[in-house]
Scaffold this active site. Structure first.
Site, PDB file in Angstrom:
ATOM      1  N   GLU A  53       0.876  -1.172   0.000  1.00 41.33           N
ATOM      2  CA  GLU A  53       0.000   0.000   0.000  1.00 41.33           C
ATOM      3  C   GLU A  53       0.908   1.215   0.000  1.00 41.33           C
ATOM      4  O   GLU A  53       1.720   1.367   0.914  1.00 41.33           O
ATOM      5  CB  GLU A  53      -0.877  -0.047   1.246  1.00 41.33           C
ATOM      6  CG  GLU A  53      -2.005   0.930   1.170  1.00 41.33           C
ATOM      7  CD  GLU A  53      -2.312   1.474   2.531  1.00 41.33           C
ATOM      8  OE1 GLU A  53      -2.539   0.687   3.451  1.00 41.33           O
ATOM      9  OE2 GLU A  53      -2.299   2.703   2.661  1.00 41.33           O
ATOM     10  N   CYS A 109      -2.890   7.632   5.183  1.00 45.63           N
ATOM     11  CA  CYS A 109      -2.852   7.300   3.760  1.00 45.63           C
ATOM     12  C   CYS A 109      -4.143   7.736   3.073  1.00 45.63           C
ATOM     13  O   CYS A 109      -4.195   7.815   1.855  1.00 45.63           O
ATOM     14  CB  CYS A 109      -2.596   5.815   3.562  1.00 45.63           C
ATOM     15  SG  CYS A 109      -3.270   4.798   4.848  1.00 45.63           S
TER      16      CYS A 109
HETATM   17  P1  NAP Z   1       9.236   3.679   3.794  1.00 41.78           P
HETATM   18  O1  NAP Z   1      10.468   4.495   3.726  1.00 41.78           O
HETATM   19  O2  NAP Z   1       8.746   3.135   2.516  1.00 41.78           O
HETATM   20  O3  NAP Z   1       9.511   2.492   4.833  1.00 41.78           O
HETATM   21  C1  NAP Z   1       8.561   1.471   5.096  1.00 41.78           C
HETATM   22  C2  NAP Z   1       9.300   0.207   5.515  1.00 41.78           C
HETATM   23  O4  NAP Z   1       9.967  -0.379   4.393  1.00 41.78           O
HETATM   24  C3  NAP Z   1      10.398   0.448   6.535  1.00 41.78           C
HETATM   25  O5  NAP Z   1      10.487  -0.698   7.350  1.00 41.78           O
HETATM   26  C4  NAP Z   1      11.642   0.601   5.698  1.00 41.78           C
HETATM   27  O6  NAP Z   1      12.819   0.285   6.399  1.00 41.78           O
HETATM   28  C5  NAP Z   1      11.384  -0.404   4.593  1.00 41.78           C
HETATM   29  N1  NAP Z   1      11.978  -0.036   3.317  1.00 41.78           N
HETATM   30  C6  NAP Z   1      11.823   1.137   2.660  1.00 41.78           C
HETATM   31  N2  NAP Z   1      12.481   1.106   1.484  1.00 41.78           N
HETATM   32  C7  NAP Z   1      13.061  -0.102   1.392  1.00 41.78           C
HETATM   33  C8  NAP Z   1      13.894  -0.730   0.423  1.00 41.78           C
HETATM   34  N3  NAP Z   1      14.273  -0.105  -0.694  1.00 41.78           N
HETATM   35  N4  NAP Z   1      14.329  -1.980   0.674  1.00 41.78           N
HETATM   36  C9  NAP Z   1      13.959  -2.629   1.816  1.00 41.78           C
HETATM   37  N5  NAP Z   1      13.196  -2.071   2.766  1.00 41.78           N
HETATM   38  C10 NAP Z   1      12.727  -0.834   2.572  1.00 41.78           C
HETATM   39  O7  NAP Z   1       8.046   4.471   4.440  1.00 41.78           O
HETATM   40  P2  NAP Z   1       7.990   5.355   5.780  1.00 41.78           P
HETATM   41  O8  NAP Z   1       9.332   5.464   6.408  1.00 41.78           O
HETATM   42  O9  NAP Z   1       6.915   4.797   6.585  1.00 41.78           O
HETATM   43  O10 NAP Z   1       7.508   6.759   5.273  1.00 41.78           O
HETATM   44  C11 NAP Z   1       8.140   7.431   4.250  1.00 41.78           C
HETATM   45  C12 NAP Z   1       7.077   7.852   3.236  1.00 41.78           C
HETATM   46  O11 NAP Z   1       6.179   6.764   2.953  1.00 41.78           O
HETATM   47  C13 NAP Z   1       6.170   8.947   3.669  1.00 41.78           C
HETATM   48  O12 NAP Z   1       6.752  10.205   3.521  1.00 41.78           O
HETATM   49  C14 NAP Z   1       4.972   8.718   2.786  1.00 41.78           C
HETATM   50  O13 NAP Z   1       5.171   9.316   1.540  1.00 41.78           O
HETATM   51  C15 NAP Z   1       4.900   7.251   2.609  1.00 41.78           C
HETATM   52  N6  NAP Z   1       3.892   6.583   3.454  1.00 41.78           N
HETATM   53  C16 NAP Z   1       2.736   6.202   2.878  1.00 41.78           C
HETATM   54  C17 NAP Z   1       1.788   5.535   3.625  1.00 41.78           C
HETATM   55  C18 NAP Z   1       0.532   5.071   3.007  1.00 41.78           C
HETATM   56  O14 NAP Z   1      -0.271   4.534   3.718  1.00 41.78           O
HETATM   57  N7  NAP Z   1       0.348   5.186   1.730  1.00 41.78           N
HETATM   58  C19 NAP Z   1       2.007   5.254   4.968  1.00 41.78           C
HETATM   59  C20 NAP Z   1       3.210   5.638   5.544  1.00 41.78           C
HETATM   60  C21 NAP Z   1       4.142   6.281   4.754  1.00 41.78           C
HETATM   61  P3  NAP Z   1      13.383   1.275   7.548  1.00 41.78           P
HETATM   62  O15 NAP Z   1      12.510   1.087   8.733  1.00 41.78           O
HETATM   63  O16 NAP Z   1      14.768   0.814   7.783  1.00 41.78           O
HETATM   64  O17 NAP Z   1      13.294   2.653   6.970  1.00 41.78           O
END
Ligand code: NAP
Length: 514
Positions: free
Chosen positions: A265, A302
């Site tokens: 998502e 979200c």
């Molecule tokens: P994220 O950076 O995508 O991280 C989510 C999870 O996935 C974390 O556990 C992260 O590890 C891991 N991860 C991220 N990129 C990865 C990769 N390339 N390879 C392996 N694992 C990976 O999301 P976030 O930190 O929650 O938030 C950042 C952005 O996500 C927000 O600014 C927003 O745009 C978006 N977001 C969207 C929603 C939605 O519901 N659509 C919800 C939350 C966030 P780490 O813990 O080590 O970082």
């Protein structure tokens, strides 16, 4: 129960030997307690091997035992009491009242899946008996049931440290389906993750299940999550987060020898269409509710209303100035992480710099860790020319799109990417217009709401929290509600099976009919 910074691998708990990182008290930016250490490749191997070992027995556990297990997790989470609420609030900056609400939702979700498991309908048992006398060919005896896919890797989200994290909807639905789960904890709330992980670990032991049914891994980088998704014993992935992260994991999954489904998502701006009659008669009320929804939880939902579509006419100026006056009262709020806050500030600054965009209103300015709510305004033609105006800004920012006429509004709608939700603000007099849009709205989003905003997501058998790409990587699914269980199941057909070989799921006492 103290937070120790330990990995939970099956029944073992120990400090990892990988890179260190710290939990942070989000309102101050100060470190919270001792370091957490990431898992090593050996730890990942151990967790996956245990989950694979546990899988065959766990997927055939009697349904009432599996239901009890989910209920035990719920009770264990409640037993954590204030310690869990305090820790989650400190790590995320979300108020305690919000965390308490989320805990209730998490526990309710686990109990809902427990009753779904007891009912057993998700198995989809189908019996199509043989007909040896059928002409010209005898008909075989066919039975069908859904079986669990295998071990699932879950990536908790930053914005729901309980309801979409370690024991959240992905974990609950995968465990309900009969899949062992390995959670890669979100680095923004590791202490919360450990506490909840221990609640699950204890429930596994108390249920007498193989310890590999659940593991929790930390990581200071991205390697652990990537190794999990690449491992051929992991059979599905649940993810909530950024588009970049979701696509990176989906890319790894699709390049495996045996590609697997990734239910990610990711990104949605949740358009709201305000129809003419509603705008004219209820503009102020809609503006107030809109700003309330936009600023809830620092806008970090979200389902946040990120795009408002209106056709120029009576009531438009009044609506925009009412929304501007409500947003002017919005307090700055602590955001989930310094990175998310920086991204919010960078994206809002970029939006403000565009010549086609004006700032219609702002909330109070805050500290470096706080987001300032902002309302932008632009035209329909600008959105059609500049796809960047449709990008998600995670936080309390929204764009009012003033369309020259209904046809332009429809063009803007047609240009949008897949969404989790689309909301209609309408009066009875707007019904015909809404009716005309409905066929395209059904193709656009997973949930269509009337006279409400999408930030409340009911956990229900009839809920869809999903939608076409990039809202999710697989628009046929939902991550909220009982339908979420089907993401982790696969149908198997049994043809001409003798009774002695037929799986016990088909027996009457297991919910079947034999
Ligand atoms: P994220 O950076 O995508 O991280 C989510 C999870 O996935 C974390 O556990 C992260 O590890 C891991 N991860 C991220 N990129 C990865 C990769 N390339 N390879 C392996 N694992 C990976 O999301 P976030 O930190 O929650 O938030 C950042 C952005 O996500 C927000 O600014 C927003 O745009 C978006 N977001 C969207 C929603 C939605 O519901 N659509 C919800 C939350 C966030 P780490 O813990 O080590 O970082």
């Amino acid at each position: 129960m103290a937070v120790k910074g330990e990995l939970l691998i099956g029944e073992a708990s120990f400090i990892g030997k990988g890179k260190a990182f710290f939990a942070v008290e989000q309102t101050t930016g100060n470190r919270l307690g001792a370091a957490f250490h990431g898992a090593t490749p050996d730890d990942v191997e151990r967790a996956v091997a245990l989950s694979w070992e546990a899988f065959q027995a766990y997927r055939e556990t009697p349904l009432h035992e599996r239901a009890l297990f989910l209920e035990r997790i719920a009770l264990n989470i409640l037993a954590l009491g204030d310690e869990l609420v305090d820790r989650a609030s400190a790590e995320t900056g979300l108020p305690k009242s919000r965390i308490e609400g989320e805990r209730a939702r998490t526990v309710g979700q686990l109990r809902l899946f427990a009753s779904e498991v007891r009912e057993g309908r998700f198995q989809e048992l189908r019996l199509d008996p043989a007909d040896p006398s059928r002409i010209p060919f005898p008909k075989p005896d066919l039975k069908l049931r859904n079986i669990a896919l295998g071990p699932v890797a879950v990536f908790g989200s930053s914005n729901f440290p309980l309801a979409f994290s370690v024991a959240g909807g992905d974990t609950a639905s995968a465990l309900a389906a009969g899949c062992p789960v390995i959670v890669k904890a979100h680095s923004a709330h590791p202490g919360t993750s450990e506490l909840v992980g221990r609640a699950i670990q204890r429930a596994v032991a108390d249920s007498g299940f193989a310890p590999g049914v659940f593991s929790l891994l930390f990581d200071a980088g991205l390697e652990v999550g990537q190794a999990l998704v690449a491992d051929d014993r992991i059979r599905a992935v649940g993810f909530t987060g950024s588009r970049r992260g979701g696509l990176a994991l989906a890319g790894i999954a699709s390049k495996r020898k045996q590609p697997i489904p990734v239910y990610a998502e990711m990104s949605s701006i949740n358009p709201v269409i305000i129809f003419p009659s509603a705008l004219e008669s209820r503009g102020d009320e809609i503006a107030k509710d809109f700003i309330g929804s936009l600023t809830l939880g620092a806008g970090q939902f979200c389902t946040n209303p990120g795009l408002i579509l209106i056709v120029e006419g009576r009531g438009v100026d009044k609506f925009v100035s009412a929304a501007a006056s409500y947003i002017a009262e919005a307090a700055a709020q602590t955001m989930l992480t310094a990175g998310i806050c920086d991204a919010f500030k960078g994206q809002t600054a970029k939006m403000e710099a565009k010549s086609t965009v004006t700032v219609a209103g702002r909330g109070f300015a805050g500290t470096t860790l706080e987001g300032q709510a902002v309302l932008f305004s632009t035209t329909g033609s600008a959105v059609l020319e500049d796809p960047e105006l449709q990008e998600e800004i995670f936080g309390a920012a929204s764009l009012v799109v003033r369309c020259a006429h209904q046809a332009e509004l429809e063009q803007v709608l047609a240009s949008l990417e897949g969404q989790l939700t689309v909301a209609l603000q309408m009066n009875e007099a707007d019904t015909e217009l809404a009716q005309g849009l409905l066929p395209s709205l059904e193709l656009l989003a997973g949930r269509i709401l009337v006279n409400n905003f999408a930030t409340g997501v009911e956990v229900s058998p009839a809920m869809v929290h999903g939608g076409p790409f990039p809202a999710t990587s697989d628009g046929r699914s939902t991550s909220v509600g009982t339908l979420a269980i089907y993401r982790f199941l696969r149908p198997v057909c049994y043809q001409d099976f003798p009774a002695a070989l037929t799986p016990s799921a088909f027996r009457l006492d297991r919910g079947g009919s034999e």
